[in-house]
Design a protein around this motif. Structure first.
Motif, short mmCIF file in Angstrom:
data_model
loop_
_atom_site.label_atom_id
_atom_site.label_comp_id
_atom_site.label_asym_id
_atom_site.label_seq_id
_atom_site.Cartn_x
_atom_site.Cartn_y
_atom_site.Cartn_z
N ILE A 6 0.85 -1.19 0.00
CA ILE A 6 0.00 0.00 0.00
C ILE A 6 0.88 1.24 0.00
CG2 ILE A 6 -1.91 -1.16 1.17
CD1 ILE A 6 -1.13 0.39 3.69
N VAL A 7 0.31 2.32 -0.50
CA VAL A 7 1.01 3.60 -0.54
C VAL A 7 0.28 4.56 0.39
CG1 VAL A 7 1.70 5.55 -1.99
CG2 VAL A 7 1.78 3.22 -2.92
N VAL A 8 1.04 5.20 1.25
CA VAL A 8 0.51 6.21 2.17
C VAL A 8 1.05 7.56 1.70
CG1 VAL A 8 0.55 7.07 4.54
CG2 VAL A 8 0.44 4.60 4.10
N LEU A 36 -0.22 -0.68 9.82
CA LEU A 36 -0.38 -1.16 8.45
C LEU A 36 0.72 -2.15 8.08
CD1 LEU A 36 -1.22 2.27 6.77
CD2 LEU A 36 -2.81 0.37 7.16
N ALA A 37 1.93 -1.90 8.57
CA ALA A 37 3.08 -2.74 8.24
C ALA A 37 2.98 -4.13 8.85
CB ALA A 37 4.37 -2.06 8.68
N ILE A 43 4.66 1.82 1.44
CA ILE A 43 5.48 2.82 0.76
C ILE A 43 4.89 4.17 1.13
CG2 ILE A 43 6.21 3.76 -1.47
CD1 ILE A 43 5.80 0.86 -2.57
N ILE A 44 5.73 5.09 1.56
CA ILE A 44 5.26 6.41 1.99
C ILE A 44 5.76 7.46 1.02
CG2 ILE A 44 5.26 8.10 3.85
CD1 ILE A 44 6.06 5.69 5.70
N GLY A 45 4.86 8.27 0.54
CA GLY A 45 5.21 9.45 -0.23
C GLY A 45 4.80 10.65 0.59
N CYS A 109 14.86 5.35 3.25
CA CYS A 109 14.42 6.62 2.67
C CYS A 109 15.13 6.78 1.32
CB CYS A 109 14.79 7.76 3.60
SG CYS A 109 14.53 9.41 2.91
N VAL A 110 14.40 7.13 0.30
CA VAL A 110 14.98 7.36 -1.01
C VAL A 110 14.68 8.79 -1.44
CG1 VAL A 110 15.00 6.64 -3.45
CG2 VAL A 110 14.63 4.93 -1.63
#
Length: 174
Positions: A6-8, A36-37, A43-45, A109-110
């Protein structure tokens, strides 16, 4: 069996107005992310409008008022904001994972770069608010001094706006 992914998305305005306020807010956010994990890959944006504006303003002020620092280009300010927001998120998520004895889960972190079309019309009409809110008189004065564009934002005052071209590709996606 592969876990769901999922994307947050976290908005920059939801991350607070100062680094210390942001750190406190992401500590709370980390609890939900780790919830959630437990069953998904997450994946966090995140946004960075207030943060990149704060960094850009501080660097410009220092360069222009005897701070003996160079002016910092806006893209580099963007990378700085990604770095410190990512750092706060990683620290908070790692602490929450440790508290739950979920140390096998990893956090990274990217800092990302996007490719855009240099002919995107967004470059001619800045629309992305950055930095802090100010009154109209201050915005008008800064616009005259710098040539920057300021707009009224959400009934809370005026903010500088920058171009927000449509991303075509995230360089680090792989």
């Amino acid at each position: 069996m592969t876990k769901k992914r999922i994307v947050v998305a976290l908005g920059g305005n939801a991350l607070g107005n100062t680094p210390s306020e942001q750190l406190e807010l992401v500590k709370q956010t980390a609890k939900t992310i780790v919830d959630l994990a437990e069953s998904c890959d997450v994946i966090i944006g995140h946004g960075n409008g207030p943060q990149v504006g704060m960094i850009n303003n501080a660097m410009s002020f220092s360069a222009e008022h005897g701070g003996k620092t160079p002016a910092m280009p806006f893209p580099e300010c963007g990378a700085m904001s990604q770095g410190y927001i990512g750092y706060h998120l990683m620290q908070s998520i790692q602490a929450e994972l440790a508290a739950r004895k979920m140390n096998e889960r990893k956090v990274a972190c990217v800092v990302t770069q996007v490719v855009v079309d240099e002919k995107d019309p967004a470059f001619q009409k800045p629309s992305k608010p950055i930095g802090s809110f100010m009154d109209k008189e201050t915005a008008d004065k800064l616009a005259a001094e710098t040539g920057y564009t300021f707009v009224e934002d959400a009934g809370r005052g005026y903010r500088r706006v920058v171009a927000s071209p449509l991303p075509k590709k995230i360089v680090e996606l792989d």
